[in-house]
Design a protein around this motif. Structure first.
Motif, PDB file in Angstrom:
ATOM      1  N   PHE A 269       0.871  -1.334  -0.090  1.00  0.00           N
ATOM      2  CA  PHE A 269      -0.045  -0.094  -0.108  1.00  0.00           C
ATOM      3  C   PHE A 269       0.831   1.360   0.112  1.00  0.00           C
ATOM      4  N   ILE A 270       0.499   1.959  -0.902  1.00  0.00           N
ATOM      5  CA  ILE A 270       1.578   3.314  -1.350  1.00  0.00           C
ATOM      6  C   ILE A 270       0.595   4.364  -0.974  1.00  0.00           C
ATOM      7  N   ASP A 271       0.883   5.354   0.168  1.00  0.00           N
ATOM      8  CA  ASP A 271       0.003   6.403   0.649  1.00  0.00           C
ATOM      9  C   ASP A 271       0.641   7.510   0.321  1.00  0.00           C
ATOM     10  N   CYS A 272       0.190   8.498  -0.601  1.00  0.00           N
ATOM     11  CA  CYS A 272       0.922   9.745  -0.811  1.00  0.00           C
ATOM     12  C   CYS A 272       0.252  10.701  -0.368  1.00  0.00           C
ATOM     13  N   LYS A 273       0.782  11.435   0.310  1.00  0.00           N
ATOM     14  CA  LYS A 273       0.109  12.907   0.991  1.00  0.00           C
ATOM     15  C   LYS A 273       0.963  14.118   0.260  1.00  0.00           C
ATOM     16  N   LEU A 274       0.189  14.899  -0.653  1.00  0.00           N
ATOM     17  CA  LEU A 274       0.728  15.874  -1.545  1.00  0.00           C
ATOM     18  C   LEU A 274       0.301  17.142  -1.072  1.00  0.00           C
ATOM     19  N   SER A 275       1.299  18.156  -1.039  1.00  0.00           N
ATOM     20  CA  SER A 275       0.568  19.427  -0.512  1.00  0.00           C
ATOM     21  C   SER A 275      -0.024  20.395  -1.688  1.00  0.00           C
ATOM     22  N   LYS A 276       0.167  19.737  -2.957  1.00  0.00           N
ATOM     23  CA  LYS A 276      -0.358  20.557  -3.959  1.00  0.00           C
ATOM     24  C   LYS A 276      -1.756  19.872  -4.488  1.00  0.00           C
ATOM     25  N   ASN A 277      -2.353  20.653  -4.942  1.00  0.00           N
ATOM     26  CA  ASN A 277      -3.944  20.137  -5.461  1.00  0.00           C
ATOM     27  C   ASN A 277      -3.352  19.608  -6.804  1.00  0.00           C
ATOM     28  N   ILE A 278      -3.920  18.636  -7.208  1.00  0.00           N
ATOM     29  CA  ILE A 278      -3.608  17.984  -8.531  1.00  0.00           C
ATOM     30  C   ILE A 278      -4.646  17.482  -9.206  1.00  0.00           C
ATOM     31  N   THR A 279      -4.715  17.299 -10.366  1.00  0.00           N
ATOM     32  CA  THR A 279      -5.754  16.960 -11.520  1.00  0.00           C
ATOM     33  C   THR A 279      -5.824  15.268 -11.311  1.00  0.00           C
ATOM     34  N   GLU A 280      -7.083  14.856 -11.737  1.00  0.00           N
ATOM     35  CA  GLU A 280      -7.516  13.319 -11.755  1.00  0.00           C
ATOM     36  C   GLU A 280      -6.285  12.834 -12.676  1.00  0.00           C
ATOM     37  N   GLN A 281      -5.991  13.460 -14.083  1.00  0.00           N
ATOM     38  CA  GLN A 281      -5.012  12.959 -15.073  1.00  0.00           C
ATOM     39  C   GLN A 281      -3.931  12.660 -14.133  1.00  0.00           C
ATOM     40  N   GLN A 282      -3.258  13.348 -13.132  1.00  0.00           N
ATOM     41  CA  GLN A 282      -2.018  13.522 -12.698  1.00  0.00           C
ATOM     42  C   GLN A 282      -2.307  12.491 -11.717  1.00  0.00           C
TER      43      GLN A 282
ATOM     44  N   LEU B   4      -1.185  -4.021  -5.641  1.00  0.00           N
ATOM     45  CA  LEU B   4      -0.844  -2.664  -5.351  1.00  0.00           C
ATOM     46  C   LEU B   4      -2.144  -1.988  -4.917  1.00  0.00           C
ATOM     47  N   MET B   5      -2.328  -1.259  -3.721  1.00  0.00           N
ATOM     48  CA  MET B   5      -3.297  -0.202  -3.440  1.00  0.00           C
ATOM     49  C   MET B   5      -2.549   1.001  -3.053  1.00  0.00           C
ATOM     50  N   VAL B   6      -3.008   2.230  -3.919  1.00  0.00           N
ATOM     51  CA  VAL B   6      -2.589   3.499  -3.924  1.00  0.00           C
ATOM     52  C   VAL B   6      -3.419   4.383  -3.320  1.00  0.00           C
ATOM     53  N   GLY B   7      -3.069   5.219  -2.384  1.00  0.00           N
ATOM     54  CA  GLY B   7      -4.081   6.278  -2.036  1.00  0.00           C
ATOM     55  C   GLY B   7      -3.241   7.586  -2.187  1.00  0.00           C
ATOM     56  N   ILE B   8      -3.909   8.513  -2.766  1.00  0.00           N
ATOM     57  CA  ILE B   8      -3.302  10.022  -2.904  1.00  0.00           C
ATOM     58  C   ILE B   8      -4.271  10.794  -2.257  1.00  0.00           C
ATOM     59  N   ASP B   9      -3.840  11.809  -1.527  1.00  0.00           N
ATOM     60  CA  ASP B   9      -4.356  12.745  -0.723  1.00  0.00           C
ATOM     61  C   ASP B   9      -3.737  14.048  -0.911  1.00  0.00           C
ATOM     62  N   ASP B  10      -4.309  14.942  -2.022  1.00  0.00           N
ATOM     63  CA  ASP B  10      -3.853  16.000  -2.310  1.00  0.00           C
ATOM     64  C   ASP B  10      -4.360  17.126  -1.719  1.00  0.00           C
ATOM     65  N   GLY B  11      -3.565  18.549  -1.821  1.00  0.00           N
ATOM     66  CA  GLY B  11      -4.168  19.443  -0.820  1.00  0.00           C
ATOM     67  C   GLY B  11      -3.873  19.366   0.568  1.00  0.00           C
ATOM     68  N   TYR B  12      -2.892  18.488   0.675  1.00  0.00           N
ATOM     69  CA  TYR B  12      -2.670  17.832   2.334  1.00  0.00           C
ATOM     70  C   TYR B  12      -1.492  19.081   2.696  1.00  0.00           C
ATOM     71  N   THR B  13      -2.012  19.712   4.076  1.00  0.00           N
ATOM     72  CA  THR B  13      -0.890  20.745   4.511  1.00  0.00           C
ATOM     73  C   THR B  13       0.468  19.950   5.169  1.00  0.00           C
ATOM     74  N   LEU B  14       1.650  20.402   4.519  1.00  0.00           N
ATOM     75  CA  LEU B  14       2.900  19.902   4.777  1.00  0.00           C
ATOM     76  C   LEU B  14       3.877  20.974   5.145  1.00  0.00           C
ATOM     77  N   TYR B  15       4.341  20.873   6.373  1.00  0.00           N
ATOM     78  CA  TYR B  15       5.451  21.908   6.888  1.00  0.00           C
ATOM     79  C   TYR B  15       6.678  20.910   6.954  1.00  0.00           C
ATOM     80  N   PHE B  16       7.866  21.749   6.320  1.00  0.00           N
ATOM     81  CA  PHE B  16       9.038  21.121   6.420  1.00  0.00           C
ATOM     82  C   PHE B  16      10.074  22.229   6.803  1.00  0.00           C
ATOM     83  N   GLY B  17      10.880  21.792   7.941  1.00  0.00           N
ATOM     84  CA  GLY B  17      11.843  22.845   8.362  1.00  0.00           C
ATOM     85  C   GLY B  17      11.138  24.254   8.793  1.00  0.00           C
ATOM     86  N   GLY B  18      10.021  23.878   9.503  1.00  0.00           N
ATOM     87  CA  GLY B  18       9.129  25.002   9.894  1.00  0.00           C
ATOM     88  C   GLY B  18       8.347  25.872   9.095  1.00  0.00           C
TER      89      GLY B  18
END
Length: 113
Positions: free
Chosen positions: A3-16, A38-52
Motif C-alpha cells: 500500500f503506497i500512501d501519498c500525501k501531497l501538498s499540491k492540489n492535482i488533477t485526476e489525470q495527474q 498494489l493499493m495506492v492512496g493519493i491525498d492532495d491539498g494536504y498541509t505539509l510543513y518542512f523545516g518549520g
C-alpha cells in the motif's frame, strides 16, 4: 501486498493522480512486488510543513508492504518515487520524504497471509 500512501501538498488533477498511480504500479517491482495487489492512496491539498515552513509542493510517501525488501531495493524505490513526483508535479526531491514499513501480518479478502 503493498500500500503506497501519498500525501501531497499540491492540489492535482485526476489525470495527474492516474499518472502517479500508473508509474507507482511499475515502480513497485523495485521492491519485488507486483501491481496486481498494489493499493495506492493519493491525498492532495494536504498541509505539509518542512523545516518549520509550509510547503506548496511537497510530498510524504509511505510504502507499506507484506514482508520486507533490502536497503538497496528501498534506495532504488526512493529514487523512483522522487523521479515520478518531479516528472508529474515538479516536486523537488528535497521536499519529499519516503518511508518504508514491512508488515508481517496482512489481511485481505476475509483472511490473513
Amino acid at each position: 501486498m503493498p500500500f503506497i500512501d501519498c500525501k501531497l501538498s499540491k492540489n492535482i488533477t485526476e489525470q495527474q493522480k492516474d499518472q502517479i498511480k500508473t508509474e507507482l504500479g511499475k515502480a513497485v517491482s523495485l521492491i519485488h512486488k507486483t501491481e496486481s495487489y498494489l493499493m495506492v492512496g493519493i491525498d492532495d491539498g494536504y498541509t505539509l510543513y518542512f523545516g518549520g515552513k509550509k510547503r506548496d509542493n511537497a510530498a510524504y510517501v509511505a510504502v507499506n508492504l507484506f514482508g520486507d525488501a533490502s536497503p538497496d531495493c528501498y534506495d532504488k524505490m526512493t529514487a523512483k518515487v522522487c523521479e515520478i513526483l518531479k516528472k508529474t508535479l515538479g516536486t523537488d526531491g528535497g521536499d519529499v520524504y519516503v518511508t518504508y514499513r514491512g508488515v508481517k501480518d496482512w489481511g485481505w479478502n476475509g483472511g490473513n497471509f
